[in-house]
Structures are given as structure tokens and as C-alpha cells.
Design a protein around this motif. Structure first.
Motif, short mmCIF file in Angstrom:
data_model
loop_
_atom_site.label_atom_id
_atom_site.label_comp_id
_atom_site.label_asym_id
_atom_site.label_seq_id
_atom_site.Cartn_x
_atom_site.Cartn_y
_atom_site.Cartn_z
N LEU A 107 0.84 -1.19 0.00
CA LEU A 107 0.00 0.00 0.00
C LEU A 107 0.87 1.25 0.00
CD1 LEU A 107 -3.08 0.48 0.28
CD2 LEU A 107 -2.69 0.78 2.71
N HIS A 108 0.62 2.16 -0.93
CA HIS A 108 1.30 3.45 -0.96
C HIS A 108 0.25 4.56 -0.99
CE1 HIS A 108 5.29 1.77 -1.69
NE2 HIS A 108 4.75 0.99 -2.60
N GLY A 109 0.69 5.77 -0.68
CA GLY A 109 -0.19 6.93 -0.78
C GLY A 109 0.24 7.83 -1.92
N SER A 142 3.93 13.14 -2.49
CA SER A 142 4.58 12.30 -1.49
C SER A 142 3.71 11.09 -1.17
CB SER A 142 4.88 13.10 -0.23
OG SER A 142 3.68 13.69 0.23
N CYS A 143 4.35 10.04 -0.69
CA CYS A 143 3.65 8.84 -0.25
C CYS A 143 3.29 9.07 1.21
CB CYS A 143 4.57 7.63 -0.39
SG CYS A 143 3.85 6.13 0.31
N ASN A 144 2.03 8.92 1.55
CA ASN A 144 1.65 9.17 2.95
C ASN A 144 1.14 7.90 3.64
OD1 ASN A 144 -0.74 8.87 1.70
ND2 ASN A 144 -1.50 10.92 2.06
N GLU A 145 1.53 6.75 3.12
CA GLU A 145 1.23 5.49 3.81
C GLU A 145 2.58 4.88 4.17
OE1 GLU A 145 -1.69 4.19 4.45
OE2 GLU A 145 -3.04 5.36 3.18
N TYR A 146 2.79 4.55 5.42
CA TYR A 146 4.11 4.01 5.77
C TYR A 146 4.33 2.69 5.04
CZ TYR A 146 8.20 2.41 8.03
OH TYR A 146 9.48 1.96 8.23
N CYS A 147 5.36 2.65 4.18
CA CYS A 147 5.53 1.49 3.29
C CYS A 147 6.89 0.83 3.49
CB CYS A 147 5.33 1.89 1.84
SG CYS A 147 6.31 3.31 1.34
N GLY A 148 7.66 1.26 4.47
CA GLY A 148 8.95 0.62 4.71
C GLY A 148 10.03 1.64 4.98
N GLY A 150 12.28 3.19 3.42
CA GLY A 150 12.59 4.36 2.59
C GLY A 150 11.37 5.22 2.33
N HIS A 151 10.30 4.98 3.09
CA HIS A 151 9.01 5.67 2.87
C HIS A 151 9.15 7.18 2.77
CE1 HIS A 151 5.11 7.32 3.95
NE2 HIS A 151 5.67 7.81 5.02
N GLN A 152 9.95 7.76 3.67
CA GLN A 152 10.00 9.22 3.70
C GLN A 152 10.66 9.82 2.46
OE1 GLN A 152 11.75 7.19 5.47
NE2 GLN A 152 13.87 7.83 5.64
N ASN A 153 11.34 8.98 1.69
CA ASN A 153 11.98 9.49 0.48
C ASN A 153 11.17 9.20 -0.78
OD1 ASN A 153 14.20 10.27 1.98
ND2 ASN A 153 15.08 8.22 1.85
N MET A 154 9.94 8.70 -0.58
CA MET A 154 9.14 8.34 -1.75
C MET A 154 8.46 9.59 -2.28
SD MET A 154 6.70 5.08 -2.06
CE MET A 154 5.69 4.89 -3.53
N LEU A 155 9.12 10.24 -3.20
CA LEU A 155 8.68 11.55 -3.68
C LEU A 155 8.64 11.58 -5.20
CD1 LEU A 155 11.07 13.68 -1.44
CD2 LEU A 155 8.65 13.27 -1.03
CU1 CUA Z 1 5.24 4.39 -0.30
CU2 CUA Z 1 5.26 5.22 1.92
#
Ligand code: CUA
Length: 323
Positions: A107-109, A142-148, A150-155
Motif C-alpha cells: 500500500l502506498h499513498g 509524497s507517499c503518505n502510507e508508511y511502506c517501509g 525508505g518511505h520518507q523518500n518516496m517523492l
Molecule cells: Cu510508499 Cu510510503
């Protein structure tokens, strides 16, 4: 307990139940108001299947914007840990874009700054919604679902530009010969790489290769320094195929982003991307010995290594880089 206490307790239970019921009604009214008055939206489900089936749909074969008629776009987008493909979406001002999006893994945002776009991307499902971009500018996704990890860098970025700039960029992409004057002497592989880079890499390393401070290292100069050490040429293929995870030092600065694996790209595309970054932005002038372009066969051979991102990090630490 006495009869009287029982009754008092039961009375309070009924009161609290009534409060909860009223809250539910109020929430539903708020949601209905937001949807109708403030042009809110709910992502529409348009397809469902196994993640592989969904990934094979037309929108995702070559994700990115397609102009169906003037200013009406369809945009395919695929999310995976920890990136969006494409990572840079360019649209002209006034574009009405219908997005079709899915996830390859978890799941991603998909939240777009300064808009009301906020959608969940689910593996095996296609989320869709339409938005009109009336104001020019750069919109951060940005991705706003915690996905692992590197989540905070998913841009990623949506760039809304005036029609002229948009048309020129399309022209350069569709007919690279037309801009050959500006890029005299580049190889077909370089041209392939330029497109791949702008779609997948520019969101993090930036279109001019300068990176983002303390997260994504610059490719200008730095990638040539890596290329030139023993084992550097092979290492760069591994970084693209398998990704890289963990803090690294580049030119004296620490970067702690996550480089996703790009093994879903073809051998030609990976070779082209390396040929592009090693020669673009003046990097071609920095090679101490003549640069010979990567061949797809080298990438194919490296696919047998099957490394983890941690192993790629170890490999990088074993290189004799001047840090
Ligand atoms: Cu994809 Cu958080």
C-alpha cells in the motif's frame, strides 16, 4: 449492586450510545458537504485483479501522461517501494488529467501538495480520479502510507508549465533529431537514457543532476568519480539493478536516502541511463580516459549477481573512493 445503581448505569450507557450515534450522523454530514461543496473526491476503483494482471494493463505499460485531446490527459502511474514511475509528470496549464494508478508491491499513498489530491494506491487495484491543474508550478507528490524503511523518500513531482514550454519538451522527446543541434554527437542510447532519466530519476536526483541535500547525492561530477575507480563501472550497473540502502558519503557529504531497484527497466534502458548520466551536464568532459558507452549485454550479465541493496552498499564501501 442495588436496583437503583443498575438503572443509573443503564441510563448512562444509553446516553453515551446516543452521543456516538449523533457523532456518526455529524461526520456523514461533514463528508457529504466536503464532497459536494469543496469539490472533494473519493478515488474510484476501475479495475481489480492480481498485481501482475493489473500491472499489464495499457496505462502501465509505458506510464506517464497521454494527451487524448487538447488539454485532456490520461496519466498512468505505478508506485513501488520507494518510488513513483514516472517520478516527473509534466502537464500544461489547464490540463484536465485523469489519473490511473496502482502499486506493484504494498500500500502506498499519493498526496499532491497544494491540491485536494490524496489517494491510496493498492496492489491489484487501479485508483482513478480527475483533477484540473489551473495554476502553473511545481507540485510535490509524497507517499503518505508508511511502506517501509525508505518511505520518507518516496517523492515525485508534477510540473505544470505554460503550453509553449510543454510543446517544446514533447517535441524534443518525440523527435530527438530535431534538437540534435543542441545535443550534437550524442548516441541513440544516450537519447533513450535521457527519457528514462527524466521519467524515473529526475524526481530525486533532479533534472540537472544536482540531487537533494543530505538525501539524494548529486550525479554531476560525482558519478564520474565513482565510475573511474576500480570496479566502478560494474558497481554502477548493480546500483541501478538492485538499489542501494544505507547512509553513504559522496564528495565529503553524507546522504541517507534510498535508491530503489530498477530491474523492471530493460537492459537497453539501464545502459542508456548510465550513458546519459555519465555524459550529461558536462560530465563527458571529466573522464580521464575516453568513456566507452555501456552495452545492454553488460547489464544482462549483471542480472545474474542477484544482490540485495545491503550487498550493494557493502560493494560501494569496498570501492576506493576519495571521500
Ligand atoms: Cu510508499 Cu510510503
Amino acid at each position: 449492586m442495588e436496583e437503583r445503581q443498575h438503572e443509573s448505569l443503564a441510563r448512562w450507557e444509553r446516553r453515551w450510545l446516543a452521543v456516538v450515534g449523533v457523532m456518526l450522523v455529524v461526520f456523514v454530514i461533514f463528508m457529504a458537504a466536503a464532497l459536494s461543496l469543496q469539490s472533494g473526491h473519493i478515488g474510484q476503483q476501475t479495475a481489480r485483479g492480481t498485481p501482475a494482471e493489473v500491472g499489464n494493463l495499457d496505462y502501465f505499460a509505458d506510464p506517464g501522461p497521454v494527451e487524448l485531446e487538447r488539454n485532456r490527459f490520461e496519466v498512468g502511474l505505478v508506485a513501488q517501494s520507494f518510488s513513483f514511475t514516472p517520478s516527473l509528470i509534466q502537464l500544461p496549464v489547464g490540463a484536465q488529467a485523469t489519473f490511473f494508478m496502482t502499486s506493484r508491491d504494498v500500500l502506498h499513498g499519493f498526496q499532491v501538495q497544494n491540491t485536494n489530491i490524496n489517494v491510496e494506491l493498492m496492489p491489484g487495484e487501479v485508483s482513478s480520479f480527475t483533477y484540473t491543474f489551473d495554476r502553473p508550478g511545481s507540485y510535490r507528490i509524497s507517499c503518505n502510507e508508511y511502506c517501509g524503511i525508505g518511505h520518507q523518500n518516496m517523492l515525485a513531482t508534477i510540473e505544470v508549465v505554460d503550453r509553449r514550454t510543454y510543446d517544446q519538451a514533447r517535441l524534443a522527446q518525440e523527435a530527438p533529431e530535431a534538437v540534435a543541434g543542441a545535443e550534437a554527437g550524442v548516441s541513440p542510447s544516450f537519447v533513450v537514457g535521457e527519457t528514462v532519466y527524466n521519467q524515473n530519476c529526475a524526481g530525486c536526483h533532479q533534472a540537472d543532476g544536482t540531487g537533494i541535500a543530505s538525501v539524494f547525492p548529486p550525479l554531476v561530477e560525482h558519478v564520474v568519480h565513482v565510475y573511474q575507480v576500480d570496479g566502478g563501472r560494474e558497481y554502477l550497473i548493480d546500483v541501478l539493478l538492485y538499489g542501494l540502502q544505507g547512509p553513504i558519503i559522496a564528495e565529503g557529504t553524507t546522504y541517507d536516502g534510498v535508491m530503489p531497484a530498477w530491474s523492471q527497466l530493460s537492459d537497453e534502458e539501464i545502459a542508456g541511463t548510465l550513458n546519459y548520466v555519465l555524459q550529461a551536464w558536462g560530465n563527458d568532459a571529466l573522464h580521464e580516459t575516453e568513456f566507452s558507452e555501456y552495452e545492454p549485454a553488460e547489464v544482462m550479465a549483471a542480472r545474474e549477481d542477484a544482490l540485495s541493496p545491503q550487498q550493494v552498499l557493502e560493494l560501494r564501501r569496498s570501492l576506493e573512493l576519495e571521500e
